[in-house]
Design an enzyme around this catalytic site. Structure first.
Site, PDB file in Angstrom:
ATOM      1  N   HIS A 113      33.082  44.624  48.946  1.00 27.27           N
ATOM      2  CA  HIS A 113      34.139  44.000  48.151  1.00 27.27           C
ATOM      3  C   HIS A 113      33.501  43.575  46.844  1.00 27.27           C
ATOM      4  CE1 HIS A 113      37.604  41.873  46.865  1.00 27.27           C
ATOM      5  NE2 HIS A 113      37.294  40.681  47.348  1.00 27.27           N
ATOM      6  N   ASP A 196      42.732  44.193  45.715  1.00 25.14           N
ATOM      7  CA  ASP A 196      42.492  43.639  47.045  1.00 25.14           C
ATOM      8  C   ASP A 196      42.964  42.193  47.121  1.00 25.14           C
ATOM      9  OD1 ASP A 196      40.954  44.115  49.729  1.00 25.14           O
ATOM     10  OD2 ASP A 196      40.253  42.178  49.021  1.00 25.14           O
TER      11      ASP A 196
END
Length: 336
Positions: A113, A196
């Site tokens: 991420h 995200d």
């Protein structure tokens, strides 16, 4: 609508396992993603070590799997590729204390991420390339799909987009954890991070859970049974989501009654209207400015008291109490 439909997707024939097999990989962390990455890499014949503090309860789990466990600092020192798989809120600290002092020119730093890299919380040194491999599913699914000969789609990105070798290594890593079986999609750190966070907050978690909870409360406040409210606003959500997942919105609508479909078209837009779109834009703007990232990191650094209060309040909501009782009577609805 702005945007593009073009994208790069890679499959097994587009990635060479020898790129990652020629490196020693340190997996820092052994949680949901960490255990899946470590085990899948090992089973793909990649040289893997796991980096965990001496006090970590996960050390025994990793050692039971036959993995070599070292401290994060030791693992970084012997590795060519260092994958940071610790929570966003602690990653910068782990990096500065254990990883950064042990990185060497020519190493690769990896994440699942882009949060800390995109918002400048982790700044890699010169001579260290950075890439991202982000499975689009939780770790237990990444592991289970791999053991079944399948895979979970992955995103890949390189911080330096002018480094073709880094992309080849990223694709090789993604293949080694099973991602290339399902498709590896190229993106950027900015796009992965911001989409995200937005998806989690506005739709998947924040938006969905608030919609479910408000629907439950509305029915109960109007005198309907909490059991019926639970079934209609939460339990049946799985049916709808599964249909959407399998074939998109049109497929779902072809599978429900005409009554439900008509209500979908005529009532949904009255609830999720232009004012919600404006609020969603505000959510995205805060994410892009880094406001949410700063808020979340500040919350963690101050002890997380607000976060703990919110979590406890959510656990004790009436809908959760009804759900626990109903699920205890359902043999098919046991948490895995």
């Amino acid at each position: 609508m702005s945007g593009t439909n073009t994208f790069h997707v890679y499959y097994e024939q587009d990635a060479d396992l020898q790129w990652i097999r020629g490196k020693k990989v340190a997996i820092i962390g052994y949680g949901s993603q960490g255990h899946a990455h470590a085990l899948n890499l090992r089973d793909s014949e990649v040289d893997v070590v796991v980096g965990l503090p001496q006090t970590s309860a996960s050390r025994a789990k990793a050692e039971t799997e036959g993995l070599k466990v070292m401290t994060p600092a030791e693992a970084t020192a012997v590795a060519d590729v260092v994958m940071l798989l610790v929570p966003d809120e602690v990653a910068a600290t782990v990096y500065s204390e254990d990883v950064a002092p042990n990185l060497k020119p020519g190493n690769y730093l990896v994440c699942a991420h882009g949060f800390n890299f995109h918002f400048g919380k982790i700044k890699p040194p010169a001579g260290v390339e950075v890439f991202l491999v982000a499975p689009k599913g939780p770790g237990h699914m990444v592991r289970r799909q791999f053991t079944q000969g399948k895979g979970v789609p992955c995103l890949v990105a390189t911080l330096n987009e002018d480094s073709p070798d880094t992309l080849l290594l990223a694709l090789s890593y993604a293949k080694a954890i099973g991602g290339a079986r399902a498709g590896v999609f190229r993106t950027t750190f900015k796009e992965e991070t911001e989409t995200d966070l937005f998806g989690e907050q506005a739709v998947l978690c924040g938006g969905l859970t608030s919609l479910i909870q408000l629907g439950f409360e509305t029915l109960v406040e109007n005198g309907y049974s909490p059991v019926m409210a639970y079934f209609e606003c939460l339990h049946e959500m799985k049916l709808i989501v599964d249909l959407i997942y399998e074939g998109g919105l049109s497929y779902m609508r072809s599978s429900i009654s005409n009554t439900a479909e008509f209500g979908d078209y005529t009532v949904g837009p009255k609830l999720i209207d232009a004012s919600v779109r404006e609020k969603m834009q505000g959510v995205l703007d805060r994410i892009k400015r880094g406001d949410f990232a700063n808020d979340w990191l500040s919350e963690h650094q101050s002890g997380g008291q607000q976060f703990k209060r919110l979590r406890e309040a959510a656990k004790t909501h009436g809908m959760e109490e009804v759900g626990r009782e109903l699920r205890s009577r359902m043999s098919f609805a046991k948490p895995q």
